[in-house]
Design a protein around this motif. Structure first.
Motif, mmCIF file in Angstrom:
data_model
loop_
_atom_site.group_PDB
_atom_site.id
_atom_site.type_symbol
_atom_site.label_atom_id
_atom_site.label_comp_id
_atom_site.label_asym_id
_atom_site.label_seq_id
_atom_site.Cartn_x
_atom_site.Cartn_y
_atom_site.Cartn_z
ATOM 1 N N GLY A 110 -4.961 -17.360 -59.684
ATOM 2 C CA GLY A 110 -3.779 -18.192 -59.531
ATOM 3 C C GLY A 110 -2.589 -17.449 -58.974
ATOM 4 O O GLY A 110 -2.609 -16.223 -58.818
ATOM 5 N N TRP A 111 -1.549 -18.231 -58.679
ATOM 6 C CA TRP A 111 -0.269 -17.710 -58.237
ATOM 7 C C TRP A 111 0.828 -18.300 -59.121
ATOM 8 O O TRP A 111 0.815 -19.492 -59.436
ATOM 9 C CB TRP A 111 0.006 -18.079 -56.780
ATOM 10 C CG TRP A 111 -0.891 -17.387 -55.797
ATOM 11 C CD1 TRP A 111 -2.079 -17.830 -55.306
ATOM 12 C CD2 TRP A 111 -0.659 -16.112 -55.173
ATOM 13 N NE1 TRP A 111 -2.611 -16.919 -54.424
ATOM 14 C CE2 TRP A 111 -1.749 -15.853 -54.326
ATOM 15 C CE3 TRP A 111 0.371 -15.170 -55.252
ATOM 16 C CZ2 TRP A 111 -1.851 -14.689 -53.563
ATOM 17 C CZ3 TRP A 111 0.270 -14.014 -54.484
ATOM 18 C CH2 TRP A 111 -0.828 -13.779 -53.658
ATOM 19 N N PHE A 112 1.762 -17.446 -59.485
ATOM 20 C CA PHE A 112 2.972 -17.830 -60.189
ATOM 21 C C PHE A 112 4.154 -17.306 -59.390
ATOM 22 O O PHE A 112 3.985 -16.472 -58.493
ATOM 23 C CB PHE A 112 2.995 -17.231 -61.603
ATOM 24 C CG PHE A 112 2.004 -17.845 -62.562
ATOM 25 C CD1 PHE A 112 0.649 -17.573 -62.448
ATOM 26 C CD2 PHE A 112 2.433 -18.672 -63.586
ATOM 27 C CE1 PHE A 112 -0.271 -18.127 -63.331
ATOM 28 C CE2 PHE A 112 1.526 -19.231 -64.480
ATOM 29 C CZ PHE A 112 0.172 -18.956 -64.345
ATOM 30 N N ARG A 163 -3.692 -22.699 -58.708
ATOM 31 C CA ARG A 163 -4.866 -21.961 -59.159
ATOM 32 C C ARG A 163 -6.102 -22.515 -58.467
ATOM 33 O O ARG A 163 -6.116 -23.649 -57.991
ATOM 34 C CB ARG A 163 -5.038 -22.029 -60.676
ATOM 35 C CG ARG A 163 -5.414 -23.391 -61.223
ATOM 36 C CD ARG A 163 -5.732 -23.329 -62.714
ATOM 37 N NE ARG A 163 -6.106 -24.646 -63.232
ATOM 38 C CZ ARG A 163 -5.260 -25.449 -63.863
ATOM 39 N NH1 ARG A 163 -4.009 -25.078 -64.063
ATOM 40 N NH2 ARG A 163 -5.667 -26.612 -64.307
ATOM 41 N N ILE A 164 -7.135 -21.676 -58.421
ATOM 42 C CA ILE A 164 -8.411 -22.057 -57.832
ATOM 43 C C ILE A 164 -9.511 -21.610 -58.782
ATOM 44 O O ILE A 164 -9.530 -20.467 -59.232
ATOM 45 C CB ILE A 164 -8.569 -21.467 -56.419
ATOM 46 C CG1 ILE A 164 -9.877 -21.927 -55.774
ATOM 47 C CG2 ILE A 164 -8.454 -19.940 -56.408
ATOM 48 C CD1 ILE A 164 -9.931 -21.654 -54.275
ATOM 49 N N TYR A 211 -2.265 -27.692 -58.238
ATOM 50 C CA TYR A 211 -0.961 -27.242 -57.776
ATOM 51 C C TYR A 211 0.157 -27.779 -58.657
ATOM 52 O O TYR A 211 0.051 -28.872 -59.229
ATOM 53 C CB TYR A 211 -0.725 -27.720 -56.342
ATOM 54 C CG TYR A 211 -1.725 -27.166 -55.341
ATOM 55 C CD1 TYR A 211 -2.868 -27.882 -55.018
ATOM 56 C CD2 TYR A 211 -1.511 -25.936 -54.725
ATOM 57 C CE1 TYR A 211 -3.781 -27.387 -54.107
ATOM 58 C CE2 TYR A 211 -2.421 -25.434 -53.809
ATOM 59 C CZ TYR A 211 -3.552 -26.155 -53.512
ATOM 60 O OH TYR A 211 -4.465 -25.659 -52.613
ATOM 61 N N ALA A 212 1.235 -27.032 -58.708
ATOM 62 C CA ALA A 212 2.448 -27.531 -59.333
ATOM 63 C C ALA A 212 3.013 -28.669 -58.490
ATOM 64 O O ALA A 212 2.807 -28.731 -57.283
ATOM 65 C CB ALA A 212 3.476 -26.409 -59.450
ATOM 66 N N GLY A 213 3.735 -29.550 -59.146
ATOM 67 C CA GLY A 213 4.255 -30.715 -58.456
ATOM 68 C C GLY A 213 5.170 -30.395 -57.292
ATOM 69 O O GLY A 213 5.177 -31.097 -56.275
ATOM 70 N N PHE A 214 5.935 -29.300 -57.403
ATOM 71 C CA PHE A 214 6.889 -28.990 -56.344
ATOM 72 C C PHE A 214 6.194 -28.526 -55.062
ATOM 73 O O PHE A 214 6.815 -28.424 -54.014
ATOM 74 C CB PHE A 214 7.895 -27.936 -56.805
ATOM 75 C CG PHE A 214 7.281 -26.639 -57.260
ATOM 76 C CD1 PHE A 214 7.195 -26.336 -58.608
ATOM 77 C CD2 PHE A 214 6.802 -25.722 -56.337
ATOM 78 C CE1 PHE A 214 6.631 -25.149 -59.032
ATOM 79 C CE2 PHE A 214 6.238 -24.527 -56.754
ATOM 80 C CZ PHE A 214 6.155 -24.237 -58.103
ATOM 81 N N VAL A 231 -2.659 -22.005 -67.066
ATOM 82 C CA VAL A 231 -1.710 -23.102 -66.887
ATOM 83 C C VAL A 231 -0.280 -22.585 -66.985
ATOM 84 O O VAL A 231 0.584 -22.977 -66.208
ATOM 85 C CB VAL A 231 -1.949 -24.208 -67.933
ATOM 86 C CG1 VAL A 231 -0.926 -25.326 -67.751
ATOM 87 C CG2 VAL A 231 -3.361 -24.755 -67.839
ATOM 88 N N VAL A 232 -0.051 -21.689 -67.937
ATOM 89 C CA VAL A 232 1.274 -21.125 -68.171
ATOM 90 C C VAL A 232 1.156 -19.603 -68.148
ATOM 91 O O VAL A 232 0.053 -19.054 -68.277
ATOM 92 C CB VAL A 232 1.858 -21.594 -69.522
ATOM 93 C CG1 VAL A 232 2.114 -23.093 -69.489
ATOM 94 C CG2 VAL A 232 0.924 -21.238 -70.678
#
Length: 125
Positions: free
Chosen positions: A35-37, A50-51, A60-63, A107-108
């Motif tokens: 994933g990426w944060f 994330r994959i 994906y995040a909503g943004f 997720v977080v």
């Protein structure tokens, strides 16, 4: 030991594109969800994408709203984040991430077991 090394950040104008890469070592990459944060100045670190390891399904995040694409190359032990239509609010340090053990998801930030060193993305208006 596990290492995650990001590259590809930089300065880009609004509307432009960047492709981040994260080369990994020390883990069985094909069995890890990746994933990426990101973390902007003065803000908490937040999930971007994330994959999964099993089906390469993505989340994906909503943004992100269709602007970013996460992908992986198991032969190269590398995960990518293609970012298009960048906005000034996308300015942040972007971190590659892996969970503590294979098969887990993220997720977080508390779900992350391994972090890269981060790569700066700056989007000018």
């Amino acid at each position: 030991q596990v290492q995650l090394v990001e590259s590809g950040g930089g300065l880009v104008q609004a509307g432009g594109s960047l492709r981040l890469s994260c080369a990994t070592s020390g883990l069985t990459f094909s069995r890890y969800t990746m994933g990426w944060f990101r973390q902007a100045p003065g803000k908490e670190r937040e999930f971007v994408a994330r994959i999964s390891w099993s089906t390469s399904s993505t989340y994906y995040a909503g943004f992100v709203k269709g602007r970013f694409t996460i992908s992986r190359d198991n032969a190269k032990n590398t995960v990518y984040l293609q970012m298009n239509s960048l906005k000034p609010e996308d300015t942040a340090v972007y971190y590659c991430a892996a969970p503590r053990t294979w098969g887990q998801t993220m997720v977080v930030p508390a779900d992350v077991g391994y972090w890269g060193q981060g790569t700066q993305v700056t989007v000018s208006s």
